[in-house]
Write an enzyme that holds these catalytic residues in place. Structure first.
Site, PDB file in Angstrom:
ATOM      1  N   GLU A   1      31.738-105.220  24.306  1.00  0.00           N
ATOM      2  CA  GLU A   1      30.909-104.417  23.409  1.00  0.00           C
ATOM      3  C   GLU A   1      31.218-104.810  21.975  1.00  0.00           C
ATOM      4  OE1 GLU A   1      28.478-102.574  21.463  1.00  0.00           O
ATOM      5  OE2 GLU A   1      28.317-102.127  23.626  1.00  0.00           O
TER       6      GLU A   1
ATOM      7  N   CYS B   1      22.485 -94.217  22.916  1.00  0.00           N
ATOM      8  CA  CYS B   1      22.337 -92.781  23.181  1.00  0.00           C
ATOM      9  C   CYS B   1      23.477 -91.977  22.565  1.00  0.00           C
ATOM     10  CB  CYS B   1      22.274 -92.532  24.685  1.00  0.00           C
ATOM     11  SG  CYS B   1      22.050 -90.799  25.105  1.00  0.00           S
TER      12      CYS B   1
ATOM     13  N   CYS C   1      20.276 -90.318  21.168  1.00  0.00           N
ATOM     14  CA  CYS C   1      20.010 -88.989  21.733  1.00  0.00           C
ATOM     15  C   CYS C   1      21.006 -87.929  21.282  1.00  0.00           C
ATOM     16  CB  CYS C   1      20.041 -89.051  23.263  1.00  0.00           C
ATOM     17  SG  CYS C   1      19.378 -90.545  23.994  1.00  0.00           S
TER      18      CYS C   1
ATOM     19  N   LYS D   1      21.203 -87.186  17.399  1.00  0.00           N
ATOM     20  CA  LYS D   1      19.883 -86.645  17.038  1.00  0.00           C
ATOM     21  C   LYS D   1      19.741 -85.206  17.508  1.00  0.00           C
ATOM     22  CE  LYS D   1      16.741 -87.418  19.881  1.00  0.00           C
ATOM     23  NZ  LYS D   1      15.900 -88.207  20.807  1.00  0.00           N
TER      24      LYS D   1
ATOM     25  N   TYR E   1       8.021 -90.808  19.563  1.00  0.00           N
ATOM     26  CA  TYR E   1       8.942 -89.667  19.677  1.00  0.00           C
ATOM     27  C   TYR E   1       9.986 -89.658  18.573  1.00  0.00           C
ATOM     28  CZ  TYR E   1      12.522 -92.690  21.831  1.00  0.00           C
ATOM     29  OH  TYR E   1      13.454 -93.669  22.072  1.00  0.00           O
TER      30      TYR E   1
ATOM     31  N   GLU F   1      10.389 -86.502  16.043  1.00  0.00           N
ATOM     32  CA  GLU F   1      11.650 -85.767  16.091  1.00  0.00           C
ATOM     33  C   GLU F   1      12.301 -85.682  14.720  1.00  0.00           C
ATOM     34  OE1 GLU F   1      12.924 -86.610  20.737  1.00  0.00           O
ATOM     35  OE2 GLU F   1      13.567 -87.994  19.171  1.00  0.00           O
TER      36      GLU F   1
ATOM     37  N   ARG G   1       1.520 -91.665  22.009  1.00  0.00           N
ATOM     38  CA  ARG G   1       0.704 -92.310  23.033  1.00  0.00           C
ATOM     39  C   ARG G   1       1.426 -92.238  24.386  1.00  0.00           C
ATOM     40  NH1 ARG G   1      -3.270 -95.615  21.818  1.00  0.00           N
ATOM     41  NH2 ARG G   1      -2.390 -95.988  19.753  1.00  0.00           N
TER      42      ARG G   1
ATOM     43  N   HIS H   1      10.562 -62.173  34.928  1.00  0.00           N
ATOM     44  CA  HIS H   1       9.991 -61.513  33.749  1.00  0.00           C
ATOM     45  C   HIS H   1      11.062 -60.699  33.000  1.00  0.00           C
ATOM     46  CE1 HIS H   1       6.847 -59.593  31.375  1.00  0.00           C
ATOM     47  NE2 HIS H   1       7.465 -58.439  31.574  1.00  0.00           N
TER      48      HIS H   1
ATOM     49  N   GLU I   1       8.030 -68.025  33.236  1.00  0.00           N
ATOM     50  CA  GLU I   1       7.214 -67.345  34.233  1.00  0.00           C
ATOM     51  C   GLU I   1       5.749 -67.778  34.160  1.00  0.00           C
ATOM     52  OE1 GLU I   1       6.385 -63.107  33.806  1.00  0.00           O
ATOM     53  OE2 GLU I   1       7.155 -63.221  31.743  1.00  0.00           O
TER      54      GLU I   1
END
Length: 448
Positions: free
Chosen positions: A35, A43, A48, A51, A178, A182, A205, A437, A442
């Site tokens: 890495e 992410c 993700c 964010k 998105y 966001e 889209r 409820h 519901e």
């Protein structure tokens, strides 16, 4: 003794790469993962997770206002971007440590440098070390696309947005997907003047038209500005640090930050794929078969670097299935049908299965059930904002083939409901379920 240094060498320690490494090692394989940035991938490090934490922070703006309607004597509150930013980044650091511990505990060797492919079984590290592996897994993810426009170097992407020195007074977000929606919600709630600039007339889209139209309506009502069918011409940085954005048509926009959210591309540049004959699609993604194998039998790829669904949970499943297939004697593929997704806009939206348009094109005759309502909290808070739930049903079989919603906690509600859609339950099964409820969820069993 093996003829290779490792049974598996993984390039990229994101969600898919970490899962594949851990599971393969659990099957007894000798595994290393390289890495070049930070363990955890997009992410965890710059996507993700941070964010969603910003979204939680931004949501307090409305919660504090609403609290007065519920009897709380809340004073006018100031916001400090640096506190939120630093706490979010500290949580990212903590999570990176946990991911590293997971790899260490599973005896996966973590190599913190760039690796490139030199052949079907070879990789070279940035330090010059050559390594051999029986199998190589590419899990390098995707990278933000920067538009080719004069002055683009003055803009930033979702990679850098988490590190701003201060919350901008004015931000222009380029794109209609998105990520754009966001961050528009985040910065609007934090007090920025937000303008979304999109080169087409369509937001989000691929999502159901009724749901995305409702988001546009609510966002506009909140005060987010939109400019559609707009082509940028140039971005100019002025002496005071502000930005002046010109367009081919229409008035220019002055702002403090330009954020590009114009899509993501597979992160394959400079990986050396050609040395092993790894083929790419027309869009630059790595071609793979159902078992994530590339055109080179010893090299596999999972996650956003391929041309499948670009979602973290999908990458994790692909990595797990790969490891079980190659090292666990359990050949498995991933089912991409009825994968739920969400946009953590303000309010959030979520969907699973076919949209109304898709169902009509594929099935011909469909039934559509909808509920358009004000959540109870919004009623007492004096907000006119309405939620919208939509169910798409195959008219021939009465099977629910799509479920889409926008409103508070929509992603949390949809996750459970997605099980019913995936299982192929009918509208009657929803009707036969007694409502819980009072709740927003519901509405799913009361749709007419």
């Amino acid at each position: 003794m093996s003829d290779y240094d490792f049974d598996l060498f993984v390039i990229g320690a994101g969600s898919g790469g970490v899962r594949a490494s851990r599971v393969a090692a659990g099957h007894g394989a000798k595994v290393a993962v390289a890495e070049e940035f930070r363990v955890g991938g997009t992410c965890v490090i710059r996507g993700c997770v941070p964010k969603k934490l910003l979204i939680y922070g931004a949501h307090f703006a409305e919660d504090l206002k609403d609290a007065r309607r519920f009897g709380w004597n809340v004073p006018d509150c100031g916001f400090e971007w640096q506190v939120l930013r630093d706490n979010v980044l500290a949580e990212v650091d903590r999570l990176e440590g946990l991911y590293g511990n997971t790899l260490d505990n599973n005896k996966v060797e973590v190599i913190r440098e760039r690796a490139t492919i030199t052949g079907p079984h070879g990789v070279k590290l940035a330090s010059g070390r050559d390594i051999t592996a029986k199998y190589i897994l590419i899990a390098t993810g995707a990278w933000p696309i920067t538009p080719e426009v004069e002055g683009a170097e003055h803009g930033l992407t979702s990679n850098e947005i988490f590190h701003l020195d201060e919350c901008p007074q004015r931000i222009m977000i380029v794109g209609g997907g998105y990520i754009a929606n966001e961050f528009a919600g985040i910065f609007h709630q934090l007090g920025s003047r937000v303008t979304i600039v999109n080169r087409s007339s369509t937001l989000l889209r691929g999502y159901d038209e009724s749901i995305r139209d409702r988001l546009l309506q609510i966002s506009t009502m909140k005060g987010i500005n939109f400019r559609f069918n707009a082509q940028m011409e140039a971005i100019e940085k002025r002496e005071d640090g502000s930005l002046h954005v010109r367009f081919q048509d229409g008035d220019p926009i002055d702002c403090d930050v330009v954020m590009f959210a114009t899509g993501r591309k597979p992160h394959v540049d400079g990986l050396g794929l050609e040395s092993a004959g790894v083929e790419l699609t027309d869009k630059g993604a790595i071609k793979v078969d159902d078992y994530s194998r590339t055109s080179c039998d010893s090299i596999y790829a999972v996650g956003d670097v391929t041309d499948r669904l670009q979602l973290t949970p999908v990458a994790i499943r692909e990595g797990h299935a790969f490891a079980d297939t190659v090292f666990g004697n359990d050949p498995r593929t991933v089912d991409y049908n009825c994968v739920p997704s969400a946009v953590f806009s303000h309010p959030p939206l979520a969907g699973v299965g076919m949209t109304e348009a898709e169902a009509k094109n594929k099935l011909g005759t469909v039934k559509v059930y909808m509920s358009d309502f004000r959540p109870m909290k919004n009623v007492l808070a004096g907000r006119e904002e309405r939620a919208l739930y939509k169910m798409i049903v195959d008219a021939t079989t009465n099977r629910v083939v799509g479920l889409h919603m926008i409103g508070p906690d929509a992603p949390e509600i949809l996750q459970a409901a997605a099980v019913a859609v995936k299982a192929g339950l009918t509208k009657q099964a929803f009707d036969d379920t007694v409502a819980l409820h009072p709740s927003m969820a519901e509405e799913l069993v009361l749709l007419k």
